[in-house]
Each structure stands twice: as structure tokens, then as C-alpha cells.
Design a protein around this motif. Structure first.
Motif, PDB file in Angstrom:
ATOM      1  N   GLU A 198       0.815  -1.213   0.000  1.00 28.83           N
ATOM      2  CA  GLU A 198       0.000   0.000   0.000  1.00 28.83           C
ATOM      3  C   GLU A 198       0.846   1.260   0.000  1.00 28.83           C
ATOM      4  O   GLU A 198       0.333   2.353   0.206  1.00 28.83           O
ATOM      5  CB  GLU A 198      -0.950  -0.028   1.197  1.00 28.83           C
ATOM      6  CG  GLU A 198      -1.893  -1.238   1.151  1.00 28.83           C
ATOM      7  CD  GLU A 198      -2.885  -1.270   2.303  1.00 28.83           C
ATOM      8  OE1 GLU A 198      -3.147  -0.198   2.902  1.00 28.83           O
ATOM      9  OE2 GLU A 198      -3.407  -2.361   2.590  1.00 28.83           O
ATOM     10  N   GLN A 199       2.159   1.068  -0.229  1.00 29.37           N
ATOM     11  CA  GLN A 199       3.110   2.181  -0.299  1.00 29.37           C
ATOM     12  C   GLN A 199       2.972   3.111   0.914  1.00 29.37           C
ATOM     13  O   GLN A 199       2.929   4.339   0.778  1.00 29.37           O
ATOM     14  CB  GLN A 199       2.959   2.941  -1.619  1.00 29.37           C
ATOM     15  CG  GLN A 199       3.295   2.072  -2.825  1.00 29.37           C
ATOM     16  CD  GLN A 199       3.395   2.828  -4.125  1.00 29.37           C
ATOM     17  OE1 GLN A 199       3.244   4.060  -4.178  1.00 29.37           O
ATOM     18  NE2 GLN A 199       3.646   2.109  -5.206  1.00 29.37           N
ATOM     19  N   LYS A 200       2.939   2.487   2.079  1.00 28.71           N
ATOM     20  CA  LYS A 200       2.893   3.259   3.316  1.00 28.71           C
ATOM     21  C   LYS A 200       4.246   3.908   3.582  1.00 28.71           C
ATOM     22  O   LYS A 200       5.277   3.462   3.088  1.00 28.71           O
ATOM     23  CB  LYS A 200       2.545   2.345   4.493  1.00 28.71           C
ATOM     24  CG  LYS A 200       1.175   1.693   4.409  1.00 28.71           C
ATOM     25  CD  LYS A 200       0.065   2.729   4.413  1.00 28.71           C
ATOM     26  CE  LYS A 200      -1.292   2.059   4.495  1.00 28.71           C
ATOM     27  NZ  LYS A 200      -2.407   3.044   4.369  1.00 28.71           N
ATOM     28  N   ASP A 201       4.236   4.954   4.403  1.00 28.37           N
ATOM     29  CA  ASP A 201       5.480   5.606   4.781  1.00 28.37           C
ATOM     30  C   ASP A 201       6.377   4.606   5.500  1.00 28.37           C
ATOM     31  O   ASP A 201       5.965   3.968   6.469  1.00 28.37           O
ATOM     32  CB  ASP A 201       5.209   6.805   5.680  1.00 28.37           C
ATOM     33  CG  ASP A 201       6.458   7.627   5.930  1.00 28.37           C
ATOM     34  OD1 ASP A 201       7.293   7.185   6.756  1.00 28.37           O
ATOM     35  OD2 ASP A 201       6.629   8.682   5.309  1.00 28.37           O
ATOM     36  N   PHE A 202       7.616   4.479   5.048  1.00 32.49           N
ATOM     37  CA  PHE A 202       8.506   3.446   5.567  1.00 32.49           C
ATOM     38  C   PHE A 202       8.873   3.690   7.025  1.00 32.49           C
ATOM     39  O   PHE A 202       9.102   2.746   7.779  1.00 32.49           O
ATOM     40  CB  PHE A 202       9.782   3.387   4.718  1.00 32.49           C
ATOM     41  CG  PHE A 202      10.662   2.206   5.033  1.00 32.49           C
ATOM     42  CD1 PHE A 202      10.435   0.974   4.451  1.00 32.49           C
ATOM     43  CD2 PHE A 202      11.732   2.328   5.916  1.00 32.49           C
ATOM     44  CE1 PHE A 202      11.236  -0.128   4.747  1.00 32.49           C
ATOM     45  CE2 PHE A 202      12.542   1.237   6.223  1.00 32.49           C
ATOM     46  CZ  PHE A 202      12.291   0.005   5.631  1.00 32.49           C
ATOM     47  N   HIS A 203       8.929   4.952   7.430  1.00 30.41           N
ATOM     48  CA  HIS A 203       9.449   5.291   8.757  1.00 30.41           C
ATOM     49  C   HIS A 203       8.337   5.478   9.794  1.00 30.41           C
ATOM     50  O   HIS A 203       8.477   5.056  10.939  1.00 30.41           O
ATOM     51  CB  HIS A 203      10.306   6.551   8.663  1.00 30.41           C
ATOM     52  CG  HIS A 203      11.267   6.503   7.527  1.00 30.41           C
ATOM     53  ND1 HIS A 203      12.402   5.722   7.550  1.00 30.41           N
ATOM     54  CD2 HIS A 203      11.240   7.093   6.300  1.00 30.41           C
ATOM     55  CE1 HIS A 203      13.041   5.847   6.398  1.00 30.41           C
ATOM     56  NE2 HIS A 203      12.364   6.673   5.633  1.00 30.41           N
ATOM     57  N   LEU A 204       7.240   6.111   9.412  1.00 32.11           N
ATOM     58  CA  LEU A 204       6.196   6.438  10.372  1.00 32.11           C
ATOM     59  C   LEU A 204       5.551   5.194  10.976  1.00 32.11           C
ATOM     60  O   LEU A 204       5.189   5.181  12.157  1.00 32.11           O
ATOM     61  CB  LEU A 204       5.120   7.298   9.704  1.00 32.11           C
ATOM     62  CG  LEU A 204       5.529   8.711   9.286  1.00 32.11           C
ATOM     63  CD1 LEU A 204       4.335   9.447   8.691  1.00 32.11           C
ATOM     64  CD2 LEU A 204       6.106   9.500  10.457  1.00 32.11           C
ATOM     65  N   PHE A 205       5.394   4.140  10.187  1.00 31.45           N
ATOM     66  CA  PHE A 205       4.688   2.972  10.696  1.00 31.45           C
ATOM     67  C   PHE A 205       5.555   2.132  11.632  1.00 31.45           C
ATOM     68  O   PHE A 205       5.051   1.508  12.565  1.00 31.45           O
ATOM     69  CB  PHE A 205       4.126   2.147   9.537  1.00 31.45           C
ATOM     70  CG  PHE A 205       2.841   2.723   9.000  1.00 31.45           C
ATOM     71  CD1 PHE A 205       1.629   2.238   9.439  1.00 31.45           C
ATOM     72  CD2 PHE A 205       2.852   3.777   8.102  1.00 31.45           C
ATOM     73  CE1 PHE A 205       0.435   2.780   8.976  1.00 31.45           C
ATOM     74  CE2 PHE A 205       1.679   4.329   7.624  1.00 31.45           C
ATOM     75  CZ  PHE A 205       0.451   3.835   8.064  1.00 31.45           C
ATOM     76  N   GLN A 250      14.537   3.043  20.460  1.00 28.90           N
ATOM     77  CA  GLN A 250      15.954   3.298  20.239  1.00 28.90           C
ATOM     78  C   GLN A 250      16.447   2.740  18.903  1.00 28.90           C
ATOM     79  O   GLN A 250      17.630   2.838  18.581  1.00 28.90           O
ATOM     80  CB  GLN A 250      16.781   2.690  21.377  1.00 28.90           C
ATOM     81  CG  GLN A 250      16.532   3.349  22.723  1.00 28.90           C
ATOM     82  CD  GLN A 250      16.779   4.852  22.688  1.00 28.90           C
ATOM     83  OE1 GLN A 250      17.834   5.309  22.269  1.00 28.90           O
ATOM     84  NE2 GLN A 250      15.780   5.628  23.107  1.00 28.90           N
ATOM     85  N   THR A 251      15.539   2.165  18.121  1.00 31.09           N
ATOM     86  CA  THR A 251      15.919   1.635  16.804  1.00 31.09           C
ATOM     87  C   THR A 251      15.019   2.138  15.685  1.00 31.09           C
ATOM     88  O   THR A 251      15.290   1.872  14.516  1.00 31.09           O
ATOM     89  CB  THR A 251      15.890   0.095  16.816  1.00 31.09           C
ATOM     90  OG1 THR A 251      14.627  -0.367  17.315  1.00 31.09           O
ATOM     91  CG2 THR A 251      17.013  -0.480  17.667  1.00 31.09           C
ATOM     92  N   ASN A 252      13.971   2.866  16.026  1.00 35.33           N
ATOM     93  CA  ASN A 252      13.052   3.416  15.024  1.00 35.33           C
ATOM     94  C   ASN A 252      13.076   4.941  15.096  1.00 35.33           C
ATOM     95  O   ASN A 252      12.515   5.539  16.011  1.00 35.33           O
ATOM     96  CB  ASN A 252      11.638   2.891  15.263  1.00 35.33           C
ATOM     97  CG  ASN A 252      11.538   1.406  14.997  1.00 35.33           C
ATOM     98  OD1 ASN A 252      11.801   0.951  13.899  1.00 35.33           O
ATOM     99  ND2 ASN A 252      11.193   0.625  16.019  1.00 35.33           N
TER     100      ASN A 252
END
Length: 473
Positions: A353-360, A409-411
Motif C-alpha cells: 500500500e506504499q505506506k510511509d517506511f518510517h512512520l509505521f 531506540q531503533t526506530n
């Protein structure tokens, strides 16, 4: 203390070149954290600016332009070398670590071809911020110490202000150095280079039964781990030519790079990459292809069949490192990590669904486990998400506090997104460097939430907008 071991130990792999000074210079950025680590002044002065703009040299500096070759978009090019940068010398810090200082934008060299040897402020800002963002994420990279701007005009797609950037790493040796010596039939000099790299960077290989094979094993492992980091954080290098591949396995030569916004597995940002050779989902395979070119060069010195064994290990190392990072990002433990199928399914969900890679990723990190199911409303295929969520929720760390701490601490909250970099560049072109300073601070602490950095956490208005970047980016 400055040294020149590259000059003394690798004759024939460089040309001595003096920098060409930039006119009317000013400070843009100084990495005081890195400077303190190196034992350099935390606050820069005019003497430093003089050196970093090409107008002066420190005692012990002996500038050179390196000679190498490489495969560019799969095609062989023997005529490569440092065309706009000079290796000034090596600095030894208080921990006795040696750092090579490389000044980009220092003027013409014998390898500039038709170029002017200059860097522009735009690309220098992108490399400064991109490399320090990568470092803060824990992915191996060169570092940026200083950025100096200038009123001097440089001609690219448009007329732009010039700049110099001081890049640091423990070695600027590239795959292309080995390729050049093999191609030009210099086996003795190739052996000298191998010995140099082992002596200074991989001493554990010296006593191996076959040091050349042992060296390749180390480079394969480091390169595989590097590209795992790229894939896990949605980074597209953009121009993975062999002359842009570090022998240390570091992110090297930031050109048309980007961190994905919308998750597109075939994302390409380099406008010259018309076939998608260096697309996001091609990077692991290209890494292996480049390592095969390195092995081909090294085969001059040892049994080619022996060099095949390390290459066969690449895919497993890369996959395991990638899944290890995703496991931590999704709250899995080290003792009972999440299954690779579940990890891959999360990325497939975002891509479908081409979601935002970082926000989710961060949305999961900021929620207690009982609230993960609420994210299902964000997906068109809600059932698919809930199926994944049910499968993964029983396998992640169950203690919310411990799991969220690991995930937070990783996202990252702050990522070096293209539209934010462009906003910083546009402000800098108007003489306003406060956005640069603010984004730099946020990228140095990418997992931290602060009100003053809120703007840098925002995705673009149109995450599906087509973005093209040039090699001068």
C-alpha cells in the motif's frame, strides 16, 4: 599528529596536487562532537577555515589525488580517480586510531577529466547531513567534520555556490583501487596494496593460510552487513559503482541518495539510472556483483576457486543481518527472534500500500502491544494486517516498557528525508543556516522527540511525488 602513510606506502596510486583555494569563504557546519572525539578544537577558527577552504595546509599535510578505476553502471572505466577531492593526510586521535582527511571540492586534479574539481553547497549539505544521519542510525559510514561555503560560482545544472567538505574515515581505499592494479597488469603493486590494507585495517588476516582469501572474507562480511543496514532503514545509495564501494564496508560517496518516504521496493532517485540498476530492491544483488569484481581483481594473486567460497557466504550474512535489524525494530528479542517470514511480511505490507517506511515502524514503537491492532484502520487490506499482527504479537517482547524502549531506540523520529534536506539547502542559499543547524542536531539524536524538532519528523505532503536527483546531488 598528522601522518602520510598512504603517500609513503602506496607509490604509484596517486598524484600530488595542491588545493585550489575557494574565494570569500564562510562556515556552514562544524561537527563538534566528532572534533572532540578526534582531539581537535570543539570551536573552529580562521586557521581551520583556511585549511578547509584550500587556502592553507597544516604541517604534515601532503595532499594527493588517488588513482583508481571501476565499473560504472556495469561498464568498465579505467580512467577514474579523485576528480574533485584530495586526501590531505592522516590524523591520529588520542585512542591511536588513524583517520584519513579528504577535502572534497578542492579543485582540479589529473583525474578531473572535463570537470572543474569543485563541489557545490547543495551536494555538500546533503553529504554532511546524510553521513551523520547514517552514523547516528548505527550504519557504517564515512563521517563529515566540516563544511565551508563560498561566494564562488560553480556551474552544474544551474549556477550554484561552491563549497568544500572535509570527509573522514579510516581508509579511502575502494574496490576500484584493486581493479585498477589488476587491469593495468601491476601484480606486484596489487600485492603491496593488499598488504597495506591488511596491515592497517584487517591485521587479523595476516596470519591466515591465505591472507588474500581472508581479506575477501572480511570485506564480504562487512559489505553484506552494510547493505543490510541500508535495506532495514529504507536507504537508497543511488550509484553503487565499484569505485564507490569502500574496502571497509562503509556507506561511501553520498551522491543521489535518498531515504524512502512511501515504501516502493523498486524506488530509484538517480535520474541517470534509467534501467533501475541501483533500485532499492536491487542493492543486495549489486553488492554481491561488486564483490565479485573485487574477487576477480584479487584472483591475480591467489587461486580463484578459493575466492569463490567467501562470495557464497554473502547472501546468508546479508539476510541474517537484515532480519536481525528488523527483529529489533519490531520488538523481537535476541534470544527468540521473530521468524524471517513475519519480518518480510511487514515490509510487504508497507510496500503493498506504499505506506510511509518510517512512520509505521515508529507508530508500533510508541504503542503498547494491546493497541497495535488499532493500526489496522490505516491499511486498506485490514485483514492482512490483523493476521500479521496476531502472529507477531505473541512472539515479540511482552513487557511493554522493555519492548518500547528497544523499539524507540531503533526506530527514528527524524530521518534525512529529501524534502527536509531541500528546505535546508534553499535556506542556506539565502544565507540562513539555522535550519541546517536544527536538522543536524535532530539527525544526531534521531530517536529523540523534541518539540523544536517536530517539523523534521513530518513526511512530505505528497509521498508519491516523483523525485529525481543528479550525481551532483
Amino acid at each position: 599528529m598528522f601522518t602520510t602513510r598512504y603517500v609513503k606506502e602506496l607509490p604509484g596510486l596517486y598524484s600530488k596536487v595542491m588545493p585550489t583555494p575557494l574565494a570569500d569563504t564562510y562556515w556552514v557546519g562544524w561537527n563538534n562532537r566528532l572534533a572532540e572525539q578526534l582531539g581537535l578544537p570543539v570551536e573552529p577558527d580562521d586557521a581551520l577555515k583556511s585549511v578547509l577552504s584550500g587556502a592553507g595546509l597544516f604541517q604534515g599535510h601532503e595532499p594527493i589525488a588517488q588513482k583508481y578505476a571501476g565499473h560504472q553502471f556495469g561498464g568498465w572505466n579505467p580512467g577514474l580517480g579523485d576528480g574533485r577531492g584530495l586526501l590531505l593526510g592522516e590524523w591520529t586521535d588520542s585512542q591511536r586510531q588513524v583517520w584519513e582527511m579528504h577535502l572534497k571540492g578542492a579543485g582540479k586534479t589529473p583525474y578531473s577529466r572535463f570537470g572543474d574539481g569543485r563541489a557545490v553547497l547543495r551536494s555538500s549539505i546533503r553529504e554532511f547531513l546524510g553521513s551523520e544521519a547514517m552514523h547516528a542510525l548505527g550504519v557504517a559510514t564515512t563521517r563529515a567534520l566540516a563544511l565551508v561555503g563560498s561566494s564562488e560560482r560553480v556551474y552544474r545544472e544551474t549556477v550554484e555556490p561552491g563549497a568544500t567538505l572535509l570527509r573522514l574515515t579510516h581508509s579511502h581505499v575502494r574496490f576500484g583501487h584493486f581493479e585498477w592494479l589488476a587491469f593495468s597488469n601491476q601484480p606486484d603493486q596489487l600485492q603491496v596494496l593488499v598488504d597495506y590494507v591488511i596491515r592497517h585495517h584487517y591485521p587479523q588476516c595476516a596470519d591466515a593460510d591465505d591472507p588474500v582469501v581472508a581479506l575477501l572474507e572480511q570485506v564480504v562480511a562487512n559489505t553484506a552487513t552494510l547493505i543490510a543496514g541500508w535495506q532495514a532503514y529504507g536507504f537508497i545509495h543511488g550509484v553503487m559503482n565499484t569505485d564507490n564501494m569502500s574496502i571497509l564496508g562503509e556507506t561511501f560517496d553520498y551522491g543521489p541518495y535518498a531515504f524512502m518516504d512511501a515504501t516502493k521496493m523498486n524506488a530509484v532517485f538517480n535520474h541517470t539510472d534509467e534501467t533501475g540498476r541501483y533500485a532499492f530492491n536491487q542493492q543486495p544483488a549489486v553488492g554481491l556483483w561488486n564483490l565479485q569484481r573485487l574477487a576477480q581483481a584479487l584472483s591475480v594473486l591467489t587461486d580463484p576457486h578459493a575466492l569463490a567460497a567467501p562470495l557464497r557466504e554473502y547472501a546468508d550474512i546479508q539476510r541474517d543481518a537484515y532480519h536481525g535489524l528488523l527483529n529489533r525494530r519490531l520488538g523481537g528479542s535476541n534470544e527468540a527472534p521473530l521468524d524471517g517470514v513475519l519480518l518480510d511480511e511487514w515490509i510487504s505490507l508497507l510496500a503493498a500500500e506504499q505506506k510511509d517506511f518510517h512512520l509505521f515502524f515508529r507508530a508500533l514503537a510508541d504503542r503498547p502491544l494491546s493497541e497495535w491492532v488499532a493500526l489496522g484502520d490505516e491499511f486498506v487490506d485490514r485483514a492482512r494486517f490483523l493476521t500479521w499482527c496476531e502472529a507477531v504479537s505473541s512472539r515479540v517482547i511482552q513487557d511493554d516498557t522493555a519492548r518500547q524502549h528497544q523499539m524507540q531506540q531503533t526506530n527514528p523520529v527524524t530521518v534525512a528525508r529529501t524534502h527536509h534536506l531541500q528546505a535546508v539547502i534553499e535556506a542556506a542559499h539565502q544565507g540562513d543556516f539555522k535550519p541546517f543547524e536544527s536538522l543536524f542536531a535532530a539527525l544526531q539524536s534521531p530517536f529523540e522527540v523534541r518539540p523544536e524538532w517536530a517539523t523534521w519528523a513530518q513526511p512530505p505532503d505528497d509521498p508519491h511525488a516523483h523525485v529525481e536527483l543528479s550525481c551532483s546531488s
